[in-house]
Design a protein around this motif. Structure first.
Motif, mmCIF file in Angstrom:
data_model
loop_
_atom_site.group_PDB
_atom_site.id
_atom_site.type_symbol
_atom_site.label_atom_id
_atom_site.label_comp_id
_atom_site.label_asym_id
_atom_site.label_seq_id
_atom_site.Cartn_x
_atom_site.Cartn_y
_atom_site.Cartn_z
ATOM 1 N N GLN A 19 -31.063 18.922 -5.160
ATOM 2 C CA GLN A 19 -31.675 20.034 -4.426
ATOM 3 C C GLN A 19 -32.585 19.623 -3.410
ATOM 4 O O GLN A 19 -32.455 20.405 -2.249
ATOM 5 N N MET A 20 -33.020 18.465 -3.249
ATOM 6 C CA MET A 20 -33.690 17.783 -2.055
ATOM 7 C C MET A 20 -32.635 17.591 -1.036
ATOM 8 O O MET A 20 -33.140 17.367 0.267
ATOM 9 N N MET A 21 -31.432 17.761 -1.089
ATOM 10 C CA MET A 21 -30.459 17.415 -0.017
ATOM 11 C C MET A 21 -29.790 18.682 0.644
ATOM 12 O O MET A 21 -29.235 18.681 1.421
ATOM 13 N N ASP A 22 -30.637 19.926 0.371
ATOM 14 C CA ASP A 22 -30.198 20.987 0.747
ATOM 15 C C ASP A 22 -31.100 21.163 2.229
ATOM 16 O O ASP A 22 -32.210 21.415 2.103
ATOM 17 N N PRO A 23 -30.362 21.067 3.228
ATOM 18 C CA PRO A 23 -31.108 20.951 4.600
ATOM 19 C C PRO A 23 -31.999 22.344 4.908
ATOM 20 O O PRO A 23 -33.057 22.185 5.358
ATOM 21 N N GLU A 24 -31.491 23.570 4.486
ATOM 22 C CA GLU A 24 -32.347 24.774 4.608
ATOM 23 C C GLU A 24 -33.533 24.730 3.737
ATOM 24 O O GLU A 24 -34.619 25.094 4.164
ATOM 25 N N ALA A 25 -33.551 24.410 2.654
ATOM 26 C CA ALA A 25 -34.669 24.393 1.542
ATOM 27 C C ALA A 25 -35.435 23.385 2.186
ATOM 28 O O ALA A 25 -36.691 23.526 1.985
ATOM 29 N N VAL A 26 -35.300 22.308 2.538
ATOM 30 C CA VAL A 26 -36.074 21.307 2.961
ATOM 31 C C VAL A 26 -36.667 21.572 4.260
ATOM 32 O O VAL A 26 -38.062 21.584 4.423
ATOM 33 N N TRP A 27 -36.005 22.416 5.127
ATOM 34 C CA TRP A 27 -36.535 22.788 6.398
ATOM 35 C C TRP A 27 -37.808 24.050 6.156
ATOM 36 O O TRP A 27 -38.908 23.780 6.369
ATOM 37 N N MET A 28 -37.404 24.831 4.958
ATOM 38 C CA MET A 28 -38.252 25.825 4.735
ATOM 39 C C MET A 28 -39.659 25.221 4.024
ATOM 40 O O MET A 28 -40.854 25.552 4.348
ATOM 41 N N ALA A 29 -39.370 24.342 3.204
ATOM 42 C CA ALA A 29 -40.601 23.653 2.525
ATOM 43 C C ALA A 29 -41.379 22.813 3.752
ATOM 44 O O ALA A 29 -42.598 22.914 3.230
ATOM 45 N N ALA A 30 -40.770 22.143 4.545
ATOM 46 C CA ALA A 30 -41.598 21.611 5.537
ATOM 47 C C ALA A 30 -42.276 20.224 5.443
ATOM 48 O O ALA A 30 -42.029 19.439 5.795
ATOM 49 N N PHE A 31 -42.967 20.335 4.262
ATOM 50 C CA PHE A 31 -43.742 19.138 3.986
ATOM 51 C C PHE A 31 -43.073 18.265 2.800
ATOM 52 O O PHE A 31 -43.449 18.564 1.652
ATOM 53 N N THR A 32 -42.072 17.506 3.215
ATOM 54 C CA THR A 32 -41.268 16.878 2.144
ATOM 55 C C THR A 32 -41.270 15.421 2.360
ATOM 56 O O THR A 32 -42.108 14.866 3.255
ATOM 57 N N ALA A 33 -40.722 14.676 1.569
ATOM 58 C CA ALA A 33 -40.513 13.331 1.959
ATOM 59 C C ALA A 33 -40.237 12.884 3.369
ATOM 60 O O ALA A 33 -39.214 13.848 3.841
ATOM 61 N N LYS A 34 -40.449 11.681 3.814
ATOM 62 C CA LYS A 34 -40.135 11.623 5.207
ATOM 63 C C LYS A 34 -38.499 11.325 5.315
ATOM 64 O O LYS A 34 -37.845 11.901 6.166
ATOM 65 N N ASP A 35 -37.619 10.891 4.119
ATOM 66 C CA ASP A 35 -36.432 10.913 4.105
ATOM 67 C C ASP A 35 -36.003 11.098 2.745
ATOM 68 O O ASP A 35 -35.717 10.618 1.892
ATOM 69 N N ALA A 37 -33.504 11.719 1.710
ATOM 70 C CA ALA A 37 -32.105 11.043 0.897
ATOM 71 C C ALA A 37 -32.399 9.469 0.540
ATOM 72 O O ALA A 37 -31.431 8.923 -0.065
ATOM 73 N N ASP A 38 -33.566 9.281 0.673
ATOM 74 C CA ASP A 38 -33.841 7.739 0.252
ATOM 75 C C ASP A 38 -34.143 7.963 -1.377
ATOM 76 O O ASP A 38 -35.146 8.253 -1.746
ATOM 77 N N ARG A 39 -32.996 7.475 -1.961
ATOM 78 C CA ARG A 39 -33.155 7.728 -3.478
ATOM 79 C C ARG A 39 -34.180 6.660 -4.113
ATOM 80 O O ARG A 39 -34.803 6.858 -4.946
ATOM 81 N N ASP A 40 -34.410 5.492 -3.435
ATOM 82 C CA ASP A 40 -35.375 4.609 -3.941
ATOM 83 C C ASP A 40 -36.829 5.150 -3.933
ATOM 84 O O ASP A 40 -37.471 5.059 -4.906
ATOM 85 N N ALA A 41 -36.998 5.830 -2.691
ATOM 86 C CA ALA A 41 -38.220 6.524 -2.748
ATOM 87 C C ALA A 41 -38.355 7.645 -3.605
ATOM 88 O O ALA A 41 -39.449 7.839 -4.104
ATOM 89 N N PHE A 42 -37.368 8.351 -3.720
ATOM 90 C CA PHE A 42 -37.357 9.375 -4.448
ATOM 91 C C PHE A 42 -37.692 8.985 -6.103
ATOM 92 O O PHE A 42 -38.556 9.457 -6.859
ATOM 93 N N ASP A 43 -36.876 7.962 -6.376
ATOM 94 C CA ASP A 43 -37.298 7.577 -7.789
ATOM 95 C C ASP A 43 -38.615 7.001 -8.295
ATOM 96 O O ASP A 43 -39.140 7.190 -9.082
ATOM 97 N N ALA A 44 -39.171 6.245 -6.872
ATOM 98 C CA ALA A 44 -40.650 5.755 -7.320
ATOM 99 C C ALA A 44 -41.419 6.844 -7.229
ATOM 100 O O ALA A 44 -42.590 6.609 -8.122
ATOM 101 N N HIS A 45 -41.190 7.812 -6.461
ATOM 102 C CA HIS A 45 -42.356 9.312 -6.466
ATOM 103 C C HIS A 45 -42.261 9.761 -7.919
ATOM 104 O O HIS A 45 -43.370 9.793 -8.124
ATOM 105 N N TRP A 46 -41.108 9.853 -8.444
ATOM 106 C CA TRP A 46 -40.956 10.518 -9.678
ATOM 107 C C TRP A 46 -41.524 9.381 -10.658
ATOM 108 O O TRP A 46 -42.251 10.131 -11.684
ATOM 109 N N LYS A 47 -41.491 8.360 -10.485
ATOM 110 C CA LYS A 47 -41.935 7.477 -11.576
ATOM 111 C C LYS A 47 -43.475 7.486 -11.501
ATOM 112 O O LYS A 47 -44.099 7.393 -12.490
ATOM 113 N N ARG A 48 -43.869 7.655 -10.212
ATOM 114 C CA ARG A 48 -45.408 7.623 -10.204
ATOM 115 C C ARG A 48 -46.079 8.767 -10.672
ATOM 116 O O ARG A 48 -46.904 8.847 -11.653
ATOM 117 N N ILE A 49 -45.465 10.003 -10.354
ATOM 118 C CA ILE A 49 -46.097 11.402 -10.907
ATOM 119 C C ILE A 49 -45.832 11.492 -12.235
ATOM 120 O O ILE A 49 -46.527 12.208 -12.890
#
Length: 157
Positions: A19-35, A37-49
């Motif tokens: 879902q985070m790979m949808d450019p239109e959704a990411v643009w609309m949300a605006a305040f997203t991860a820096k990248d 597509a960075d799966r390692d950062a995505f996984d680390a974020h979800w592990k933490r939260i």
């Protein structure tokens, strides 16, 4: 259409990542991860939260299918909500229903929310759930690569 919330399962994470790979959704949300597509950062974020006692995070299901997630997080008196619904499901009242359900599971008040000032859909969801605009701010939106206006909203007791 049956909207439900449940605890997040490991099997939900690939759906959230897609879902985070949808450019239109990411643009609309605006305040997203820096990248997004960075799966390692995505996984680390979800592990933490997922391991944080300060986060109540739920998967949103529609008719049994994973369509997004909704959360409330932060210290008491600074609690904030966030949500993400797959763009294919926008405009059907799913975010509103999911957020209302989550707010019954997290009765602390006040609760805050922020949305890009031009994200009319998200502002509508928040207002339908009882949030009222209480301020404006500017913040750097990773998805847009610039500072943008945002609306701060509050749900009181």
């Amino acid at each position: 259409m049956d909207v439900e919330l449940r605890e997040i399962h490991d099997s939900d994470l690939p759906v959230f990542y897609r879902q985070m790979m949808d450019p239109e959704a990411v643009w609309m949300a605006a305040f997203t991860a820096k990248d997004p597509a960075d799966r390692d950062a995505f996984d680390a974020h979800w592990k933490r939260i997922r391991s944080s006692a300060d986060v109540l995070n739920r998967t949103v299901l529609v008719d049994g299918d994973v369509v997004g997630h909704v959360a409330v997080y932060g210290q008491p008196d600074e609690r904030e909500v966030t949500y993400w619904i797959d763009r294919a499901y926008w405009g059907r009242g799913i975010a509103t229903a999911a957020l209302r359900m989550l707010l019954t599971q997290a009765p602390e008040r006040p609760v805050y929310a922020r949305a890009a000032a031009d994200n009319a859909g998200s502002l509508r969801v928040l207002e339908r759930c009882g949030f009222r605009p209480t301020g404006r701010d500017r913040g750097f939106a990773n998805a847009r690569g610039e500072e943008i206006d945002e609306v701060v909203l509050t749900l009181e007791g």
